[in-house]
Design an enzyme around this catalytic site. Structure first.
Site: not given
Ligand SMILES: [Zn+2]
Length: 261
Positions: A2-3, A250, A59
């Protein structure tokens, strides 16, 4: 993961299910999701309270309660939220449930327990305590320039730093940089004014469009890379290969031809 667009979608669902309704009780099915609060305190503080408003910052999702204070929800890597009609709709990953007076409730789920349920005095207190940057959706051009100034990190890492800008994570940073035609490893502070403008436009456009389709990749525009986020997939613009590379720890997905260094 979830962003901002996912959490905004949760917020709208939460708003539709709970606004101005009374919380009959809170049920903590797994206390490991609780942050700064015990199960007893959470139950006591929520019982009988009415939902005055829902808010989102980055968020974080906030449920503002009548008589002050708010419930803070953060979804970590694998969390979610949904309205339920009754107990029989609960699954193994539903950790906290708000039961509403009358009927139904809202379940907060987390598969790997990276999320968090906490209490805060206000949204402002949360933003201050967690040192969160401005929300990405309401960020103006100047705010973006402030967030990038003096930042020697790669632009992808800079966009994902919640203390600089709140709301953007791994997936949407890739989409924003693809739409802005910027290589993910460019040093943030080295962007030209024209590149910053392009980036600012892409931040707003990507987040708004993602919210419109409820952050569902299957409904995203055909010229986006999020629905085809795997190495070797064809670039939706030039047909070249989407590359996967570690940037700032990342996985970045990008097109070397469209996003030149
Ligand atoms: Zn391309």
């Amino acid at each position: 993961v979830p962003e901002l667009p996912d959490v905004e979608t949760f917020r709208r669902d939460l708003d539709a299910a709970t606004l101005r309704r009374r919380i009959a009780s809170a049920s903590v099915r797994d206390p490991r999701l609780l942050g700064n609060v015990s199960a007893d305190t959470l139950r006591r503080r929520l019982r009988g309270r009415r939902v005055a408003a829902t808010r989102r910052h980055g968020k974080h999702l906030l449920v503002e309660l009548d008589r002050g204070g708010c419930l803070v929800l953060h979804f970590g890597m694998t969390g979610g939220l949904r309205a339920i009609a009754g107990e029989d709709e609960l699954g193994a990953h539903d950790r906290v449930v708000l039961w509403l007076a009358g009927d139904g409730g809202v379940a907060v789920s987390s598969v790997r327990l990276f999320g968090e349920v906490s209490l805060a005095d206000s949204a402002e207190a949360l933003i201050r305590d967690r040192r969160l940057g401005p929300d990405a959706l309401t960020l103006d051009e100047r705010g973006l320039a402030d967030a990038l100034r003096g930042n020697r990190a790669g632009i992808k890492s800079a966009l994902m730093n919640q203390q600089r800008i709140a709301g953007i994570g791994n997936v949407y940073s890739d989409e924003i940089l693809f739409q802005a035609r910027l290589h993910p490893a460019i040093i943030a502070a080295d962007l030209s004014a024209a590149e910053r403008r392009r980036l600012h436009r892409a931040v707003g456009a990507v987040l708004r469009q993602a919210i419109e389709v409820r952050a569902d990749p299957a409904r995203m525009p055909p010229e986006w890379i999020t629905p085809r986020r795997h190495a070797g997939a064809p670039c939706p613009v030039c047909g070249g290969e989407i590359e996967r590379r570690s940037v700032g720890g990342r996985s970045a997905y990008f097109c070397r031809r469209c996003q030149k260094r």
